[in-house]
Design a protein around this motif. Structure first.
Motif, PDB file in Angstrom:
ATOM      1  N   ARG A  38       0.752 -10.083  -2.933  1.00  0.00           N
ATOM      2  CA  ARG A  38      -0.461  -9.461  -2.389  1.00  0.00           C
ATOM      3  C   ARG A  38      -1.581  -9.455  -3.430  1.00  0.00           C
ATOM      4  O   ARG A  38      -2.739  -9.675  -3.103  1.00  0.00           O
ATOM      5  CB  ARG A  38      -0.160  -8.047  -1.926  1.00  0.00           C
ATOM      6  CG  ARG A  38      -1.300  -7.431  -1.190  1.00  0.00           C
ATOM      7  CD  ARG A  38      -0.936  -6.121  -0.598  1.00  0.00           C
ATOM      8  NE  ARG A  38      -2.091  -5.642   0.151  1.00  0.00           N
ATOM      9  CZ  ARG A  38      -2.160  -4.524   0.775  1.00  0.00           C
ATOM     10  NH1 ARG A  38      -1.111  -3.730   0.789  1.00  0.00           N
ATOM     11  NH2 ARG A  38      -3.245  -4.184   1.412  1.00  0.00           N
ATOM     12  N   GLU A  44      -0.629 -11.330   3.985  1.00  0.00           N
ATOM     13  CA  GLU A  44       0.234 -11.702   5.112  1.00  0.00           C
ATOM     14  C   GLU A  44       1.470 -12.456   4.628  1.00  0.00           C
ATOM     15  O   GLU A  44       2.579 -12.238   5.119  1.00  0.00           O
ATOM     16  CB  GLU A  44      -0.524 -12.565   6.137  1.00  0.00           C
ATOM     17  CG  GLU A  44      -1.681 -11.864   6.804  1.00  0.00           C
ATOM     18  CD  GLU A  44      -2.984 -11.980   5.999  1.00  0.00           C
ATOM     19  OE1 GLU A  44      -3.043 -12.807   5.057  1.00  0.00           O
ATOM     20  OE2 GLU A  44      -3.919 -11.234   6.298  1.00  0.00           O
ATOM     21  N   THR A  45       1.253 -13.320   3.648  1.00  0.00           N
ATOM     22  CA  THR A  45       2.368 -14.073   3.086  1.00  0.00           C
ATOM     23  C   THR A  45       3.354 -13.136   2.405  1.00  0.00           C
ATOM     24  O   THR A  45       4.566 -13.329   2.487  1.00  0.00           O
ATOM     25  CB  THR A  45       1.855 -15.123   2.083  1.00  0.00           C
ATOM     26  OG1 THR A  45       0.942 -15.988   2.761  1.00  0.00           O
ATOM     27  CG2 THR A  45       2.975 -15.944   1.491  1.00  0.00           C
ATOM     28  N   ARG A  48       5.497 -11.480   5.067  1.00  0.00           N
ATOM     29  CA  ARG A  48       6.395 -12.462   5.669  1.00  0.00           C
ATOM     30  C   ARG A  48       7.522 -12.832   4.697  1.00  0.00           C
ATOM     31  O   ARG A  48       8.689 -12.911   5.086  1.00  0.00           O
ATOM     32  CB  ARG A  48       5.604 -13.702   6.084  1.00  0.00           C
ATOM     33  CG  ARG A  48       6.412 -14.696   6.873  1.00  0.00           C
ATOM     34  CD  ARG A  48       5.570 -15.821   7.478  1.00  0.00           C
ATOM     35  NE  ARG A  48       4.741 -16.505   6.498  1.00  0.00           N
ATOM     36  CZ  ARG A  48       3.407 -16.452   6.477  1.00  0.00           C
ATOM     37  NH1 ARG A  48       2.748 -15.763   7.378  1.00  0.00           N
ATOM     38  NH2 ARG A  48       2.716 -17.097   5.563  1.00  0.00           N
TER      39      ARG A  48
END
Length: 111
Positions: A38, A44-45, A48
């Protein structure tokens, strides 16, 4: 047919999945991996990838003795197993019919 027997064995083994437990150190390291991703601008990665790490860890209960003893001498002496997932090493062992994931570290830290 001979193909049916291996499939049956695989189904029997996968139906005997054992419970997977994450020790606080492993949970903390997954969170730190997410925080690092982050901070690089990939929120978002990060979420996930943290989910992927947990999903992979949960699959270790399907075939608990599939992976070899760690090459690291200190971990091997304590009978820990190591498995790599996308450059991260899951350090785990079976204790009282439960898969205990004790730590998750970057592979470069084991060298």
């Amino acid at each position: 047919m001979k193909l049916e027997k291996p499939q049956k064995n695989f189904l029997e083994m996968s139906s005997k999945k054992i419970k997977v437990i994450y020790l606080p150190k492993a949970v903390n390291n997954i969170a730190l991996i997410g925080i690092w991703l982050r901070s690089k601008g990939y929120p978002e990665t990060a979420l996930r990838f943290m989910d992927e790490l947990y999903d992979f860890g949960d699959t270790l209960g399907c075939l608990p003795y599939k992976y070899s003893i760690c090459r690291n001498k200190l971990l091997a002496k304590k009978s820990f197993h190591c498995v790599t997932y996308k450059k991260y090493v899951f350090i785990h062992k079976v204790v009282k019919n439960q898969m205990v994931i004790s730590n998750i570290i970057h592979g470069s830290r084991l060298a």
